[in-house]
Design a protein around this motif. Structure first.
Motif, mmCIF file in Angstrom:
data_model
loop_
_atom_site.group_PDB
_atom_site.id
_atom_site.type_symbol
_atom_site.label_atom_id
_atom_site.label_comp_id
_atom_site.label_asym_id
_atom_site.label_seq_id
_atom_site.Cartn_x
_atom_site.Cartn_y
_atom_site.Cartn_z
ATOM 1 N N TYR A 1 0.816 -1.222 0.000
ATOM 2 C CA TYR A 1 0.000 0.000 0.000
ATOM 3 C C TYR A 1 0.848 1.271 0.000
ATOM 4 N N SER A 2 2.124 1.145 -0.323
ATOM 5 C CA SER A 2 3.019 2.304 -0.347
ATOM 6 C C SER A 2 2.686 3.275 -1.472
ATOM 7 N N GLY A 3 1.925 2.809 -2.464
ATOM 8 C CA GLY A 3 1.619 3.639 -3.624
ATOM 9 C C GLY A 3 2.585 3.431 -4.771
ATOM 10 N N GLU A 4 3.638 2.648 -4.537
ATOM 11 C CA GLU A 4 4.627 2.359 -5.580
ATOM 12 C C GLU A 4 4.271 1.077 -6.332
ATOM 13 N N LYS A 5 4.558 1.060 -7.617
ATOM 14 C CA LYS A 5 4.289 -0.108 -8.448
ATOM 15 C C LYS A 5 5.522 -1.006 -8.518
ATOM 16 N N PHE A 6 5.338 -2.294 -8.275
ATOM 17 C CA PHE A 6 6.423 -3.264 -8.405
ATOM 18 C C PHE A 6 5.801 -4.639 -8.593
ATOM 19 N N ASP A 7 6.610 -5.592 -9.010
ATOM 20 C CA ASP A 7 6.140 -6.965 -9.238
ATOM 21 C C ASP A 7 6.286 -7.755 -7.943
ATOM 22 N N PRO A 8 5.183 -8.091 -7.274
ATOM 23 C CA PRO A 8 5.275 -8.810 -6.006
ATOM 24 C C PRO A 8 5.941 -10.182 -6.119
ATOM 25 N N ASP A 9 5.938 -10.759 -7.314
ATOM 26 C CA ASP A 9 6.548 -12.078 -7.497
ATOM 27 C C ASP A 9 8.075 -12.033 -7.521
ATOM 28 N N LYS A 10 8.645 -10.824 -7.493
ATOM 29 C CA LYS A 10 10.107 -10.686 -7.475
ATOM 30 C C LYS A 10 10.640 -10.293 -6.097
ATOM 31 N N VAL A 11 9.740 -10.098 -5.144
ATOM 32 C CA VAL A 11 10.139 -9.554 -3.841
ATOM 33 C C VAL A 11 10.731 -10.627 -2.936
ATOM 34 N N THR A 12 11.839 -10.252 -2.281
ATOM 35 C CA THR A 12 12.438 -11.063 -1.217
ATOM 36 C C THR A 12 12.577 -10.176 0.006
ATOM 37 N N MET A 13 12.203 -10.669 1.193
ATOM 38 C CA MET A 13 12.347 -9.858 2.395
ATOM 39 C C MET A 13 12.670 -10.756 3.590
ATOM 40 N N GLY A 14 13.248 -10.121 4.602
ATOM 41 C CA GLY A 14 13.603 -10.886 5.789
ATOM 42 C C GLY A 14 14.036 -9.992 6.926
ATOM 43 N N LEU A 15 14.526 -10.629 7.973
ATOM 44 C CA LEU A 15 14.998 -9.950 9.181
ATOM 45 C C LEU A 15 16.455 -10.321 9.398
ATOM 46 N N GLY A 16 17.342 -9.317 9.411
ATOM 47 C CA GLY A 16 18.752 -9.627 9.580
ATOM 48 C C GLY A 16 19.211 -10.591 8.500
ATOM 49 N N ASP A 17 19.784 -11.705 8.899
ATOM 50 C CA ASP A 17 20.242 -12.718 7.945
ATOM 51 C C ASP A 17 19.189 -13.782 7.667
ATOM 52 N N ILE A 18 18.003 -13.603 8.200
ATOM 53 C CA ILE A 18 16.949 -14.619 8.075
ATOM 54 C C ILE A 18 15.978 -14.229 6.970
ATOM 55 N N THR A 19 15.882 -15.033 5.930
ATOM 56 C CA THR A 19 14.932 -14.788 4.846
ATOM 57 C C THR A 19 13.579 -15.382 5.220
ATOM 58 N N LEU A 20 12.521 -14.567 5.088
ATOM 59 C CA LEU A 20 11.170 -15.007 5.443
ATOM 60 C C LEU A 20 10.265 -15.159 4.221
ATOM 61 N N PHE A 21 10.635 -14.507 3.124
ATOM 62 C CA PHE A 21 9.735 -14.407 1.979
ATOM 63 C C PHE A 21 10.602 -14.239 0.742
ATOM 64 N N ALA A 22 10.369 -15.018 -0.305
ATOM 65 C CA ALA A 22 11.197 -14.934 -1.514
ATOM 66 C C ALA A 22 10.364 -15.227 -2.748
ATOM 67 N N ASP A 23 10.568 -14.419 -3.774
ATOM 68 C CA ASP A 23 9.878 -14.583 -5.055
ATOM 69 C C ASP A 23 8.371 -14.669 -4.887
ATOM 70 N N GLY A 24 7.856 -13.824 -3.970
ATOM 71 C CA GLY A 24 6.415 -13.702 -3.820
ATOM 72 C C GLY A 24 5.748 -14.738 -2.948
ATOM 73 N N VAL A 25 6.523 -15.619 -2.325
ATOM 74 C CA VAL A 25 5.916 -16.648 -1.469
ATOM 75 C C VAL A 25 6.729 -16.806 -0.188
ATOM 76 N N PRO A 26 6.097 -17.320 0.896
ATOM 77 C CA PRO A 26 6.825 -17.495 2.150
ATOM 78 C C PRO A 26 7.893 -18.575 2.054
ATOM 79 N N VAL A 27 8.940 -18.398 2.887
ATOM 80 C CA VAL A 27 10.042 -19.353 2.966
ATOM 81 C C VAL A 27 10.045 -19.962 4.369
ATOM 82 N N ALA A 28 10.299 -21.245 4.444
ATOM 83 C CA ALA A 28 10.361 -21.886 5.751
ATOM 84 C C ALA A 28 11.525 -21.313 6.556
ATOM 85 N N PHE A 29 11.274 -20.984 7.819
ATOM 86 C CA PHE A 29 12.326 -20.441 8.678
ATOM 87 C C PHE A 29 12.108 -20.915 10.102
ATOM 88 N N ASP A 30 13.128 -20.803 10.909
ATOM 89 C CA ASP A 30 13.087 -21.231 12.297
ATOM 90 C C ASP A 30 12.467 -20.118 13.141
#
Length: 408
Positions: free
Chosen positions: A333-362
């Motif tokens: 909802y930032s108002g910016e246009k981007f392809d959600p299927d290319k997004v990777t996000m996480g916390l510190g060195d821990i990846t939580l979400f990659a290429d638009g889908v959740p990633v298994a994490f501890d």
């Protein structure tokens, strides 16, 4: 390439540095009776007139001292002294408040033997309160440039839990240049300035127009990228003074030392901005949001601000809950246009979400990371070279407690 990042000269931090660290600046604070015992008036004085520039709140309601300081700078783009008071913001106080702000400027100028337009004034505190002019006059008249009751940094605080200051040094034209700063801010903090006052000084010689351009550029990438609660106040300003006492050749945007000066100014302003974000009212954690891979810097900035401003993200961080859904929602909802299927996000060195889908994490590993005092959220959009960083803090029970009784 960003000129702020092109500097080659080493920039070092000054131990216990502050706004009084550059050559020719004298600072101090005192109690004038607006508070029971804590200092409530502070000042900055330059031994010679200084090039000066300011950036101000975007709130339509602009406090009287802010308008008076703008009027001072409209004279010669120079200042030699700044007077700051707490408790009363002198905002929404009508013609009387404006007259009082001009009167305090005159008293300060007369006390120091300066032209009135060489004095800036700033106030912070409760909106709607008139200045106690008897206390202001007595306080100004007892200001001593030889000895102060307390540090300037203490005299400007409101709900802050600690002082906020730093300074850096570097060489330009074979001369040692210092930039110092001090600020206050804890609540009503939002990108586009907030209930914060920041004061930056330097002994560099620099043209006023170039100084203003440098401040605007750096503010957009530091103070305007922090948030605590999404509120923008009426008194907020950043002022910078450059008195030239380092004796370098006058800086302009074409000077070979310009990138170094910009980098030093950014280091001071970014440090102060992070101090404010980490000291948000009731906060327990500093949050840094790093957005990369955007189509351009503006897009990255808007997304980073959206994440750091989300109350749901901030409460999740407070609760040490790795709820990545709140982060990607804020991106969306930032108002910016981007392809959600290319997004990777996480916390510190821990990846939580990659290429638009959740990633298994501890979950336990993620919680242990979120229990720390500084949290980094990173998001890569995978679309370009745009990047930006924003800062904020968690949202806690104590934030509500502090602001529910702010005037009491």
């Amino acid at each position: 390439m960003d000129k702020i990042m092109e500097q080659q000269t080493t920039i070092t931090e000054v131990q216990n540095g502050s706004v009084g660290s550059p050559k020719g600046f004298i600072t101090g604070g005192q109690n004038i009776g607006m508070r029971k015992s804590k200092p409530d008036m502070g000042w900055i004085y330059s031994q010679q007139p200084a090039s000066a520039a300011g950036v101000y709140t975007t709130n339509v309601f602009q406090a009287a001292p802010l308008k008076v300081t703008k009027a001072s700078l409209a004279g010669e783009n120079s200042l030699q002294a700044i007077l700051v008071n707490t408790v009363s913001a002198n905002s929404c106080t009508g013609e009387k408040g404006m007259a009082n702000a001009f009167t305090t400027r005159k008293w300060m100028a007369d006390h120091l033997g300066l032209p009135e337009h060489y004095v800036g004034v700033a106030s912070t505190g409760v909106i709607g309160l008139q200045l106690p002019m008897d206390k202001m006059e007595k306080g100004i008249n007892k200001i001593s440039l030889q000895k102060a009751e307390s540090p300037f940094e203490e005299a400007i605080l409101t709900t802050d839990t600690h002082t906020k200051h730093l300074a850096v040094q570097f060489e330009i034209d074979g001369e040692m240049v210092t930039i110092g700063g001090a600020c206050k801010g804890s609540g009503m903090i939002r990108p586009n300035m907030a209930t914060m006052l920041a004061f930056v000084t330097t002994d560099a010689a620099i043209e006023p127009g170039d100084l203003h351009a440098a401040l605007k550029t750096v503010t957009d990438r530091t103070f305007n990228r922090i948030t605590v609660d999404g509120d923008t106040s009426t008194n907020d300003m950043v002022l910078v003074m450059a008195n030239g006492m380092a004796k370098n050749k006058t800086l302009t945007a074409n000077h070979p030392g310009w990138p170094t000066f910009l980098a030093g100014l950014k280091e001071v302003c970014q440090g102060l901005a992070k101090f404010i974000a980490g000291d948000g009212e009731g906060a327990t954690k500093l949050i840094e949001v790093q957005v990369t891979g955007a189509k351009d810097e503006h897009s990255a900035e808007m997304i980073s601000k959206s994440i750091i401003g989300s109350s749901l993200v901030k409460t999740a961080i407070f609760g040490s809950d790795a709820n990545w859904g709140r982060v990607v929602c804020a991106m969306g909802y930032s108002g910016e246009k981007f392809d959600p299927d290319k997004v990777t996000m996480g916390l510190g060195d821990i990846t939580l979400f990659a290429d638009g889908v959740p990633v298994a994490f501890d979950e336990e590993e993620a919680k242990a990371y979120l229990d720390q005092g500084t949290i980094v959220i990173h998001a890569d959009l995978g679309e370009g070279n745009g990047e930006a960083v924003a800062w904020g803090c968690d949202l806690t029970y104590n934030y509500v407690k502090i602001n529910a009784s702010y005037r009491s």
